[in-house]
Scaffold this motif. Structure first.
Motif, PDB file in Angstrom:
ATOM      1  N   SER A  88     -71.021 -21.881 -55.699  1.00  0.00           N
ATOM      2  CA  SER A  88     -71.306 -22.770 -56.823  1.00  0.00           C
ATOM      3  C   SER A  88     -71.422 -24.214 -56.349  1.00  0.00           C
ATOM      4  O   SER A  88     -70.597 -24.688 -55.557  1.00  0.00           O
ATOM      5  CB  SER A  88     -70.204 -22.649 -57.875  1.00  0.00           C
ATOM      6  N   GLY A  89     -72.449 -24.906 -56.837  1.00  0.00           N
ATOM      7  CA  GLY A  89     -72.641 -26.311 -56.483  1.00  0.00           C
ATOM      8  C   GLY A  89     -73.394 -26.536 -55.188  1.00  0.00           C
ATOM      9  O   GLY A  89     -73.659 -27.694 -54.823  1.00  0.00           O
ATOM     10  N   SER A  90     -73.751 -25.481 -54.461  1.00  0.00           N
ATOM     11  CA  SER A  90     -74.485 -25.637 -53.202  1.00  0.00           C
ATOM     12  C   SER A  90     -75.756 -26.448 -53.410  1.00  0.00           C
ATOM     13  O   SER A  90     -76.419 -26.342 -54.438  1.00  0.00           O
ATOM     14  CB  SER A  90     -74.840 -24.267 -52.617  1.00  0.00           C
ATOM     15  N   ARG A  91     -76.116 -27.232 -52.413  1.00  0.00           N
ATOM     16  CA  ARG A  91     -77.257 -28.135 -52.502  1.00  0.00           C
ATOM     17  C   ARG A  91     -78.542 -27.419 -52.087  1.00  0.00           C
ATOM     18  O   ARG A  91     -78.593 -26.775 -51.031  1.00  0.00           O
ATOM     19  CB  ARG A  91     -77.014 -29.355 -51.613  1.00  0.00           C
ATOM     20  N   VAL A  92     -79.555 -27.537 -52.932  1.00  0.00           N
ATOM     21  CA  VAL A  92     -80.838 -26.883 -52.674  1.00  0.00           C
ATOM     22  C   VAL A  92     -81.943 -27.932 -52.726  1.00  0.00           C
ATOM     23  O   VAL A  92     -82.123 -28.613 -53.741  1.00  0.00           O
ATOM     24  CB  VAL A  92     -81.118 -25.785 -53.722  1.00  0.00           C
ATOM     25  N   ALA A  93     -82.688 -28.086 -51.635  1.00  0.00           N
ATOM     26  CA  ALA A  93     -83.779 -29.057 -51.572  1.00  0.00           C
ATOM     27  C   ALA A  93     -84.941 -28.608 -52.435  1.00  0.00           C
ATOM     28  O   ALA A  93     -85.297 -27.424 -52.455  1.00  0.00           O
ATOM     29  CB  ALA A  93     -84.254 -29.231 -50.124  1.00  0.00           C
ATOM     30  N   VAL A  94     -85.562 -29.556 -53.139  1.00  0.00           N
ATOM     31  CA  VAL A  94     -86.712 -29.259 -54.000  1.00  0.00           C
ATOM     32  C   VAL A  94     -87.603 -30.496 -54.037  1.00  0.00           C
ATOM     33  O   VAL A  94     -87.113 -31.622 -54.055  1.00  0.00           O
ATOM     34  CB  VAL A  94     -86.245 -28.861 -55.425  1.00  0.00           C
ATOM     35  N   PRO A  95     -88.937 -30.337 -54.007  1.00  0.00           N
ATOM     36  CA  PRO A  95     -89.823 -31.508 -54.039  1.00  0.00           C
ATOM     37  C   PRO A  95     -89.850 -32.140 -55.424  1.00  0.00           C
ATOM     38  O   PRO A  95     -89.807 -31.447 -56.444  1.00  0.00           O
ATOM     39  CB  PRO A  95     -91.194 -30.926 -53.671  1.00  0.00           C
ATOM     40  N   THR A  96     -89.947 -33.472 -55.449  1.00  0.00           N
ATOM     41  CA  THR A  96     -90.032 -34.167 -56.729  1.00  0.00           C
ATOM     42  C   THR A  96     -91.359 -33.916 -57.426  1.00  0.00           C
ATOM     43  O   THR A  96     -91.438 -33.980 -58.650  1.00  0.00           O
ATOM     44  CB  THR A  96     -89.828 -35.680 -56.559  1.00  0.00           C
ATOM     45  N   TYR A  97     -92.392 -33.587 -56.659  1.00  0.00           N
ATOM     46  CA  TYR A  97     -93.713 -33.353 -57.242  1.00  0.00           C
ATOM     47  C   TYR A  97     -93.839 -31.875 -57.582  1.00  0.00           C
ATOM     48  O   TYR A  97     -94.341 -31.065 -56.804  1.00  0.00           O
ATOM     49  CB  TYR A  97     -94.814 -33.771 -56.272  1.00  0.00           C
ATOM     50  N   SER A  98     -93.357 -31.516 -58.771  1.00  0.00           N
ATOM     51  CA  SER A  98     -93.435 -30.132 -59.213  1.00  0.00           C
ATOM     52  C   SER A  98     -93.135 -30.080 -60.704  1.00  0.00           C
ATOM     53  O   SER A  98     -92.680 -31.059 -61.300  1.00  0.00           O
ATOM     54  CB  SER A  98     -92.439 -29.250 -58.457  1.00  0.00           C
ATOM     55  N   PHE A  99     -93.376 -28.914 -61.293  1.00  0.00           N
ATOM     56  CA  PHE A  99     -93.028 -28.674 -62.686  1.00  0.00           C
ATOM     57  C   PHE A  99     -91.505 -28.661 -62.829  1.00  0.00           C
ATOM     58  O   PHE A  99     -90.778 -28.297 -61.901  1.00  0.00           O
ATOM     59  CB  PHE A  99     -93.634 -27.347 -63.137  1.00  0.00           C
ATOM     60  N   PHE A 100     -91.021 -29.017 -64.003  1.00  0.00           N
ATOM     61  CA  PHE A 100     -89.589 -29.181 -64.237  1.00  0.00           C
ATOM     62  C   PHE A 100     -88.786 -27.945 -63.862  1.00  0.00           C
ATOM     63  O   PHE A 100     -87.640 -28.047 -63.389  1.00  0.00           O
ATOM     64  CB  PHE A 100     -89.339 -29.538 -65.706  1.00  0.00           C
ATOM     65  N   ALA A 101     -89.348 -26.764 -64.063  1.00  0.00           N
ATOM     66  CA  ALA A 101     -88.604 -25.527 -63.814  1.00  0.00           C
ATOM     67  C   ALA A 101     -88.119 -25.411 -62.373  1.00  0.00           C
ATOM     68  O   ALA A 101     -87.097 -24.759 -62.120  1.00  0.00           O
ATOM     69  CB  ALA A 101     -89.459 -24.320 -64.165  1.00  0.00           C
ATOM     70  N   SER A 102     -88.828 -26.018 -61.431  1.00  0.00           N
ATOM     71  CA  SER A 102     -88.416 -25.904 -60.033  1.00  0.00           C
ATOM     72  C   SER A 102     -87.014 -26.455 -59.826  1.00  0.00           C
ATOM     73  O   SER A 102     -86.192 -25.857 -59.122  1.00  0.00           O
ATOM     74  CB  SER A 102     -89.410 -26.632 -59.120  1.00  0.00           C
ATOM     75  N   ALA A 103     -86.718 -27.606 -60.430  1.00  0.00           N
ATOM     76  CA  ALA A 103     -85.379 -28.187 -60.324  1.00  0.00           C
ATOM     77  C   ALA A 103     -84.448 -27.648 -61.405  1.00  0.00           C
ATOM     78  O   ALA A 103     -83.258 -27.404 -61.157  1.00  0.00           O
ATOM     79  CB  ALA A 103     -85.455 -29.711 -60.414  1.00  0.00           C
ATOM     80  N   GLY A 104     -84.980 -27.461 -62.619  1.00  0.00           N
ATOM     81  CA  GLY A 104     -84.146 -26.978 -63.717  1.00  0.00           C
ATOM     82  C   GLY A 104     -83.526 -25.627 -63.417  1.00  0.00           C
ATOM     83  O   GLY A 104     -82.376 -25.352 -63.803  1.00  0.00           O
ATOM     84  N   SER A 105     -84.253 -24.762 -62.713  1.00  0.00           N
ATOM     85  CA  SER A 105     -83.728 -23.439 -62.389  1.00  0.00           C
ATOM     86  C   SER A 105     -82.534 -23.528 -61.446  1.00  0.00           C
ATOM     87  O   SER A 105     -81.617 -22.696 -61.508  1.00  0.00           O
ATOM     88  CB  SER A 105     -84.828 -22.577 -61.757  1.00  0.00           C
TER      89      SER A 105
END
Length: 363
Positions: A88-105
């Motif tokens: 829980s809480g592990s850090r996952v890299a995600v690009p800022t240029y994407s649809f909201f679901a990429s980070a929201g998930s």
């Protein structure tokens, strides 16, 4: 001029980004036959059309051993992330240029998104990835990342292939990249459904087992008790019936988008900048770049051509995501000021392609 008029799905006389009425016209006879068969069989979920997708079509398309359909592309991401079993809480890299679901998930899965700037191709800048437990990569607009560099990071990779179902590079399908990959069948995708749907694919037996549990309240099967907390995320058989008809056509549709994109590049390369191709591009979106982006959008609207800005705001600009931003994202902000998507649907008529090219050349 009010640009909100350019976002209507069915504006009369407008050359639209999404033309679902034409997509439906193309598959209507086959899709209705499939839907009628599913209903006559009393199959609301997990019928023969779903099984065909999971055991034949999706494994064949993706070169994966396991394919599981779910209720949406967003759910597919959540299920894939939960299946990894990260603390829980592990850090996952995600690009800022994407649809909201990429980070929201990532947040929905109880993990911490680390929102990172992109390179000049709108893709995650791997040079900025550090101190994370996994990477959620995105082949944005259907353009392939450098899969060799991505996999050499030595981290678990989840590929968000919502926009790249036909993308291939470095000998791999986009959906073959990473320990687990996901895609979407939403109405805006290149294999769309009138409704919602998604899929998770993997080669790992244990990940497939976990995903099977997670999509159905933690149940191994309908008659068993739940052995963990899960989601209620199963593809409806009516949606699966439509998808069978779409997959019968998707290679033809992809070839048409390749033709349209080639026409744009051949006729407009002296006026606009485009992202260089890498391997086989899905062309989910055709994005051109100009410092006069807003002027161009008004110009196209005046000529009856819809265009769209993807994405505004960027993930690091979303108020609910500020706490997850790793640092400044100047490259993404520069690209976002210049980027404009124009129609590239396989449903475009030759006369409409000519009209779009003519309008862009007149700018």
């Amino acid at each position: 001029m009010d640009l909100r008029g350019a976002t209507l799905w069915g504006a009369s006389g407008m050359i639209r980004i999404f033309q679902l009425d034409r997509v439906w016209a193309d598959i209507r006879t086959s899709a209705l036959q499939n839907i009628d068969s599913a209903a006559a069989e009393g199959a609301a979920q997990n019928g023969r059309f779903t099984r065909t997708l999971e055991t034949s079509i999706l494994p064949g398309l993706t070169d994966r051993r396991f394919a599981l359909t779910v209720a949406s592309g967003s759910d597919a991401l959540v299920i894939a992330l939960l299946a990894l079993g990260l603390p829980s809480g592990s850090r996952v890299a995600v690009p800022t240029y994407s649809f909201f679901a990429s980070a929201g998930s990532i947040v929905r899965a109880g993990l911490t998104p680390v929102i990172i700037d992109v390179d000049d191709n709108f893709l995650l800048d791997l040079n900025l990835v550090e101190d994370v437990s996994a990477i959620l990569a995105v082949d944005l607009f259907g353009r392939a990342m450098d899969y060799t560099a991505l996999m050499s990071m030595g981290l678990p990779v989840i590929m968000d292939a919502a926009q790249s179902i036909e993308t291939r590079a470095h000998g791999l399908s986009s959906l073959k990249v990473g320990v687990i990959s996901t895609t979407s069948f939403s109405p805006t995708k290149t294999v769309p459904v009138m409704g919602s749907g998604g899929a998770v694919v993997t080669d790992d037996d244990e990940l497939a087992r976990r995903c099977t549990l997670l999509r159905n309240h933690g149940k191994p099967d309908a008659e068993s008790p739940s052995i963990q907390i899960g989601l209620n995320s199963r593809l409806g058989e009516m949606e699966a019936a439509q998808l069978i008809s779409c997959f019968d056509k998707h290679e033809e549709w992809h070839s048409r988008r390749q033709f349209i994109s080639k026409a744009y590049k051949e006729n407009l390369s002296d006026k606009f900048r485009f992202t260089p191709e890498s391997g086989v591009h899905t062309w989910h979106k055709f994005v051109l770049r100009t410092e006069r982006r807003d002027e161009l959008r008004r110009h196209l609207l005046e000529r009856g051509i819809e265009s769209r800005i993807y994405y505004a705001p960027l993930l690091h600009q979303e108020a609910v995501m500020h706490q997850f931003v790793s640092g400044p994202c100047p490259n993404a902000e520069r690209l976002q000021r210049e980027a404009l998507a124009i129609p590239v649907s396989h449903t475009l008529l030759d006369s409409e392609i000519d009209q779009i090219v003519s309008a862009l050349r007149d700018f």
